[in-house]
Write a protein that holds these residues in place. Structure first.
Motif, PDB file in Angstrom:
ATOM      1  N   VAL A 108      42.124  11.792  26.308  1.00 26.47           N
ATOM      2  CA  VAL A 108      43.395  12.190  26.637  1.00 26.47           C
ATOM      3  C   VAL A 108      43.094  13.345  27.593  1.00 26.47           C
ATOM      4  N   CYS A 109      43.425  13.253  28.895  1.00 24.93           N
ATOM      5  CA  CYS A 109      43.150  14.368  29.919  1.00 24.93           C
ATOM      6  C   CYS A 109      44.057  15.281  29.568  1.00 24.93           C
ATOM      7  N   PRO A 110      43.345  16.545  29.574  1.00 27.85           N
ATOM      8  CA  PRO A 110      44.069  17.932  29.270  1.00 27.85           C
ATOM      9  C   PRO A 110      45.261  18.222  30.491  1.00 27.85           C
ATOM     10  N   HIS A 111      45.169  17.479  31.603  1.00 31.70           N
ATOM     11  CA  HIS A 111      46.284  17.802  32.660  1.00 31.70           C
ATOM     12  C   HIS A 111      47.570  17.412  32.309  1.00 31.70           C
ATOM     13  N   VAL A 112      47.917  15.944  32.441  1.00 29.53           N
ATOM     14  CA  VAL A 112      49.046  15.389  31.464  1.00 29.53           C
ATOM     15  C   VAL A 112      48.834  14.129  31.222  1.00 29.53           C
ATOM     16  N   TYR A 140      36.587  10.214  36.473  1.00 34.74           N
ATOM     17  CA  TYR A 140      37.420  10.644  37.365  1.00 34.74           C
ATOM     18  C   TYR A 140      38.658   9.854  36.645  1.00 34.74           C
ATOM     19  N   CYS A 141      39.587  11.042  36.266  1.00 34.28           N
ATOM     20  CA  CYS A 141      40.973  10.551  35.537  1.00 34.28           C
ATOM     21  C   CYS A 141      41.700   9.617  36.366  1.00 34.28           C
ATOM     22  N   PRO A 142      42.088   8.604  35.885  1.00 30.77           N
ATOM     23  CA  PRO A 142      43.027   7.546  36.792  1.00 30.77           C
ATOM     24  C   PRO A 142      44.214   8.061  37.214  1.00 30.77           C
ATOM     25  N   LEU A 143      44.703   9.164  36.684  1.00 28.77           N
ATOM     26  CA  LEU A 143      46.129   9.472  37.268  1.00 28.77           C
ATOM     27  C   LEU A 143      46.081  10.442  38.508  1.00 28.77           C
ATOM     28  N   HIS A 144      45.161  11.520  38.229  1.00 27.07           N
ATOM     29  CA  HIS A 144      45.045  12.624  39.586  1.00 27.07           C
ATOM     30  C   HIS A 144      43.801  12.885  39.754  1.00 27.07           C
ATOM     31  N   GLY A 145      42.657  12.311  39.268  1.00 26.61           N
ATOM     32  CA  GLY A 145      41.281  12.321  39.764  1.00 26.61           C
ATOM     33  C   GLY A 145      40.455  13.428  39.139  1.00 26.61           C
ATOM     34  N   TRP A 146      40.883  14.367  38.341  1.00 22.42           N
ATOM     35  CA  TRP A 146      40.142  15.291  37.847  1.00 22.42           C
ATOM     36  C   TRP A 146      38.899  14.764  37.191  1.00 22.42           C
ATOM     37  N   PRO A 147      37.641  15.226  37.741  1.00 16.85           N
ATOM     38  CA  PRO A 147      36.386  14.691  37.154  1.00 16.85           C
ATOM     39  C   PRO A 147      35.908  15.410  36.056  1.00 16.85           C
TER      40      PRO A 147
HETATM   41  S1  FES Z   1      46.375  13.520  34.014  1.00 19.08           S
HETATM   42 FE1  FES Z   1      44.084  13.738  34.410  1.00 19.08          FE
HETATM   43  S2  FES Z   1      44.063  14.731  36.464  1.00 19.08           S
HETATM   44 FE2  FES Z   1      46.297  14.403  35.916  1.00 19.08          FE
END
Ligand code: FES
Length: 104
Positions: free
Chosen positions: A44-48, A63-70
């Motif tokens: 679970v990515c800590p962004h959203v 790389y997160c599939p939603l917004h690309g954070w590595p």
């Molecule tokens: S939810 Fe992972 S980069 Fe936005």
């Protein structure tokens, strides 16, 4: 606390350039091939809350599939946002089966 490993996948399901996502108990886990072994991080990515196990892999990062954070697959650290880190889990591979331990 449990030291129990849970069967999560067949090693053959893992590719070099992408992860897979699995539910282990109440956790989402991203699994990634690392040579003959497997790396596992919180899925679970800590962004959203993007599904990190569904991201693509390059140079030891997913790389997160939603917004690309590595995220570094060995440390769980986001390489562009130093305050964002995900948990890493222990794994083992036995007879072509991948096990993960999400409890400490
Ligand atoms: S939810 Fe992972 S980069 Fe936005």
């Amino acid at each position: 606390m449990s030291d129990e490993y849970v069967k999560v996948a067949a090693f053959d399901e893992l590719r070099d350039d992408a992860g897979i996502q699995r539910t282990v108990g109440d956790r989402e886990v991203g699994l990634f091939r690392d040579g003959d072994g497997v790396l596992a991080i919180d899925g679970v990515c800590p962004h959203v809350a993007g599904p990190l196990g569904e991201g693509f892999v390059e140079d030891g990062k997913v790389y997160c599939p939603l917004h690309g954070w590595p995220f570094d697959l060995k440390t769980g650290r986001c390489t562009t946002n130093k305050r964002a880190t995900v948990e890493c889990f222990q794994t083992k591979v036995e007879d072509g089966v991948v096990f993960v331990r999400t409890q400490k």
